[in-house]
Motif scaffolding. Structure first.
Motif, PDB file in Angstrom:
ATOM      1  N   THR A  80     -13.039  -1.304  -1.401  1.00 13.53           N
ATOM      2  CA  THR A  80     -12.863  -2.379  -0.760  1.00 13.53           C
ATOM      3  C   THR A  80     -13.422  -3.687  -1.513  1.00 13.53           C
ATOM      4  N   VAL A  81     -14.250  -3.498  -2.257  1.00 13.11           N
ATOM      5  CA  VAL A  81     -14.801  -4.511  -3.083  1.00 13.11           C
ATOM      6  C   VAL A  81     -13.763  -4.919  -4.178  1.00 13.11           C
ATOM      7  N   GLN A  82     -13.266  -3.657  -4.902  1.00  8.64           N
ATOM      8  CA  GLN A  82     -12.265  -3.806  -5.841  1.00  8.64           C
ATOM      9  C   GLN A  82     -10.914  -4.408  -5.335  1.00  8.64           C
ATOM     10  N   ALA A  83     -10.727  -4.053  -4.140  1.00  5.76           N
ATOM     11  CA  ALA A  83      -9.399  -4.891  -3.614  1.00  5.76           C
ATOM     12  C   ALA A  83      -9.899  -6.184  -3.281  1.00  5.76           C
ATOM     13  N   ALA A  84     -11.049  -6.421  -3.022  1.00  6.97           N
ATOM     14  CA  ALA A  84     -11.504  -8.070  -2.718  1.00  6.97           C
ATOM     15  C   ALA A  84     -11.451  -8.559  -4.156  1.00  6.97           C
ATOM     16  N   ILE A  85     -11.651  -7.935  -5.121  1.00  3.45           N
ATOM     17  CA  ILE A  85     -11.467  -8.796  -6.373  1.00  3.45           C
ATOM     18  C   ILE A  85      -9.836  -9.083  -6.845  1.00  3.45           C
ATOM     19  N   ALA A  86      -9.265  -8.002  -6.433  1.00  7.22           N
ATOM     20  CA  ALA A  86      -7.826  -8.118  -6.848  1.00  7.22           C
ATOM     21  C   ALA A  86      -7.224  -9.105  -5.809  1.00  7.22           C
ATOM     22  N   ALA A  87      -7.705  -9.317  -4.671  1.00  9.86           N
ATOM     23  CA  ALA A  87      -7.278 -10.507  -3.765  1.00  9.86           C
ATOM     24  C   ALA A  87      -7.676 -11.662  -4.029  1.00  9.86           C
ATOM     25  N   VAL A  88      -8.641 -11.731  -4.765  1.00  8.98           N
ATOM     26  CA  VAL A  88      -9.071 -13.301  -5.342  1.00  8.98           C
ATOM     27  C   VAL A  88      -8.034 -13.583  -6.338  1.00  8.98           C
ATOM     28  N   HIS A  89      -7.626 -12.745  -7.266  1.00  5.10           N
ATOM     29  CA  HIS A  89      -6.682 -12.853  -8.203  1.00  5.10           C
ATOM     30  C   HIS A  89      -5.337 -13.229  -7.867  1.00  5.10           C
ATOM     31  N   ALA A  90      -5.017 -12.385  -6.648  1.00  2.00           N
ATOM     32  CA  ALA A  90      -3.613 -12.629  -6.228  1.00  2.00           C
ATOM     33  C   ALA A  90      -3.530 -13.772  -5.376  1.00  2.00           C
ATOM     34  N   GLY A  91      -4.716 -14.264  -4.826  1.00  2.00           N
ATOM     35  CA  GLY A  91      -4.599 -15.634  -4.046  1.00  2.00           C
ATOM     36  C   GLY A  91      -4.754 -16.871  -4.991  1.00  2.00           C
ATOM     37  N   ALA A  92      -4.921 -16.732  -6.188  1.00  4.11           N
ATOM     38  CA  ALA A  92      -4.853 -18.043  -7.132  1.00  4.11           C
ATOM     39  C   ALA A  92      -3.230 -18.205  -7.610  1.00  4.11           C
ATOM     40  N   ARG A 109      -8.941  -8.161   4.494  1.00  5.30           N
ATOM     41  CA  ARG A 109      -9.733  -8.645   5.431  1.00  5.30           C
ATOM     42  C   ARG A 109     -10.269  -7.911   6.558  1.00  5.30           C
ATOM     43  N   ARG A 110      -9.476  -6.797   6.964  1.00  5.98           N
ATOM     44  CA  ARG A 110      -9.422  -5.822   7.938  1.00  5.98           C
ATOM     45  C   ARG A 110     -10.724  -4.933   7.362  1.00  5.98           C
ATOM     46  N   ALA A 111     -10.830  -4.708   6.215  1.00  4.82           N
ATOM     47  CA  ALA A 111     -11.985  -3.459   5.905  1.00  4.82           C
ATOM     48  C   ALA A 111     -13.218  -4.270   5.570  1.00  4.82           C
ATOM     49  N   VAL A 112     -13.021  -5.621   5.033  1.00  7.29           N
ATOM     50  CA  VAL A 112     -14.302  -6.345   5.077  1.00  7.29           C
ATOM     51  C   VAL A 112     -14.888  -6.641   6.391  1.00  7.29           C
ATOM     52  N   ALA A 113     -14.106  -6.975   7.395  1.00  5.67           N
ATOM     53  CA  ALA A 113     -14.669  -7.118   8.852  1.00  5.67           C
ATOM     54  C   ALA A 113     -15.365  -5.996   9.265  1.00  5.67           C
ATOM     55  N   TRP A 124       5.243 -11.712  -9.002  1.00 12.36           N
ATOM     56  CA  TRP A 124       4.276 -11.092  -8.383  1.00 12.36           C
ATOM     57  C   TRP A 124       4.962 -10.677  -6.918  1.00 12.36           C
ATOM     58  N   ASP A 125       4.892  -9.683  -6.294  1.00 13.59           N
ATOM     59  CA  ASP A 125       5.505  -9.357  -5.017  1.00 13.59           C
ATOM     60  C   ASP A 125       4.610  -9.948  -4.025  1.00 13.59           C
ATOM     61  N   ALA A 126       4.918 -10.952  -3.055  1.00 18.25           N
ATOM     62  CA  ALA A 126       4.235 -11.832  -2.536  1.00 18.25           C
ATOM     63  C   ALA A 126       4.263 -11.009  -1.071  1.00 18.25           C
ATOM     64  N   ALA A 127       5.043 -10.277  -0.621  1.00 23.69           N
ATOM     65  CA  ALA A 127       4.886  -9.236   0.699  1.00 23.69           C
ATOM     66  C   ALA A 127       3.698  -8.305   0.300  1.00 23.69           C
ATOM     67  N   LEU A 128       3.765  -7.785  -0.792  1.00 23.24           N
ATOM     68  CA  LEU A 128       2.600  -6.767  -1.165  1.00 23.24           C
ATOM     69  C   LEU A 128       1.186  -7.430  -1.155  1.00 23.24           C
ATOM     70  N   ILE A 129       1.351  -8.813  -1.589  1.00 23.70           N
ATOM     71  CA  ILE A 129      -0.167  -9.494  -1.580  1.00 23.70           C
ATOM     72  C   ILE A 129      -0.618  -9.843  -0.248  1.00 23.70           C
ATOM     73  N   ALA A 130       0.368 -10.091   0.537  1.00 25.93           N
ATOM     74  CA  ALA A 130       0.108 -10.404   1.810  1.00 25.93           C
ATOM     75  C   ALA A 130      -0.454  -9.356   2.537  1.00 25.93           C
ATOM     76  N   GLU A 131       0.270  -8.182   2.555  1.00 25.11           N
ATOM     77  CA  GLU A 131      -0.301  -6.914   3.084  1.00 25.11           C
ATOM     78  C   GLU A 131      -1.709  -6.692   2.648  1.00 25.11           C
ATOM     79  N   GLY A 132      -1.624  -6.439   1.318  1.00 29.06           N
ATOM     80  CA  GLY A 132      -3.088  -6.423   0.530  1.00 29.06           C
ATOM     81  C   GLY A 132      -3.978  -7.032   1.214  1.00 29.06           C
ATOM     82  N   GLN A 133      -3.946  -8.527   1.062  1.00 28.13           N
ATOM     83  CA  GLN A 133      -4.834  -9.098   1.349  1.00 28.13           C
ATOM     84  C   GLN A 133      -5.477  -9.218   2.885  1.00 28.13           C
ATOM     85  N   SER A 134      -4.266  -8.713   3.772  1.00 29.24           N
ATOM     86  CA  SER A 134      -4.699  -8.533   5.420  1.00 29.24           C
ATOM     87  C   SER A 134      -5.401  -7.292   5.353  1.00 29.24           C
ATOM     88  N   LEU A 135      -5.281  -6.293   4.606  1.00 28.63           N
ATOM     89  CA  LEU A 135      -6.020  -5.125   4.726  1.00 28.63           C
ATOM     90  C   LEU A 135      -7.314  -5.331   4.209  1.00 28.63           C
TER      91      LEU A 135
END
Length: 183
Positions: free
Chosen positions: A64-76, A52-56, A39-50
């Motif tokens: 944003t909810v779909q991205a949050a789901i993908a972020a949970v998967h990517a964070g495991a 957090r920004r959208a949820v804030a 998995w591309d760690a740089a894309l994951i980091a950028e996606g997760q940062s975005l």
């Protein structure tokens, strides 16, 4: 626009796993079996940062909810570390934004992964009519029926999923999943 940020996050997070989704021969690799080091760690980091920004912004929409789901998967770090209860809760929230049968199907799968197979099967039963011709419904139903020990019904559901497969790779993958129940 928070939803534009959420959409960008979703796209980045989905792209981060592109190379791990299939073998060089084109065979499907389930999320749980993917080589997470690919998995591309740089894309994951950028996606997760975005995400957090959208949820804030507290102006959370479906992307944003779909991205949050993908972020949970990517964070495991491993498939076993996936926070399925959180994913199930996010799908419930997504369903509030977009009450579609497909989102309900995904919610059911997340519930099953979180340990509530009974609730998942109940939801799937309610989706039989609206998703009668939707291959992922039959594939998910087959898998969950197999887990619950309903092998004969699972075999039938796999057969239907194979009939509806959009590609030879999908059909071959489903045939392999079905064959494991016959051994």
């Amino acid at each position: 626009d928070p939803e534009a940020i959420g959409l960008l996050a979703l796209m980045l997070l989905q792209e981060s796993r592109r190379h791990a989704r299939s073998t060089p021969a084109g065979d499907i690799v389930l999320l749980e079996d993917q080589d997470r080091s690919a998995w591309d760690a740089a894309l994951i980091a950028e996606g997760q940062s975005l995400v957090r920004r959208a949820v804030a912004t507290r102006d959370v929409g479906p992307y944003t909810v779909q991205a949050a789901i993908a972020a949970v998967h990517a964070g495991a770090r491993t498939a076993a570390e996936t926070d399925w209860p959180q994913i199930a809760a996010l799908y419930a929230g997504l369903h509030a934004h977009e009450p579609t049968p497909v989102i309900r199907l995904n919610h059911a799968v997340a519930l099953a992964e979180a340990g509530d197979l009974s609730a998942a099967l109940t939801i799937l039963a309610s989706l039989e009519e609206p998703l009668a011709d939707y291959q992922p419904y039959h594939a998910a139903r087959a898998e969950l029926l197999a887990r619950s020990g309903q092998t004969a019904t699972a075999l039938d559901a796999y057969a239907r999923a194979i009939d509806l497969a959009a590609s030879p790779a999908d059909a071959a993958f489903l045939a392999r999943r079905r064959a494991r129940l016959l051994t």
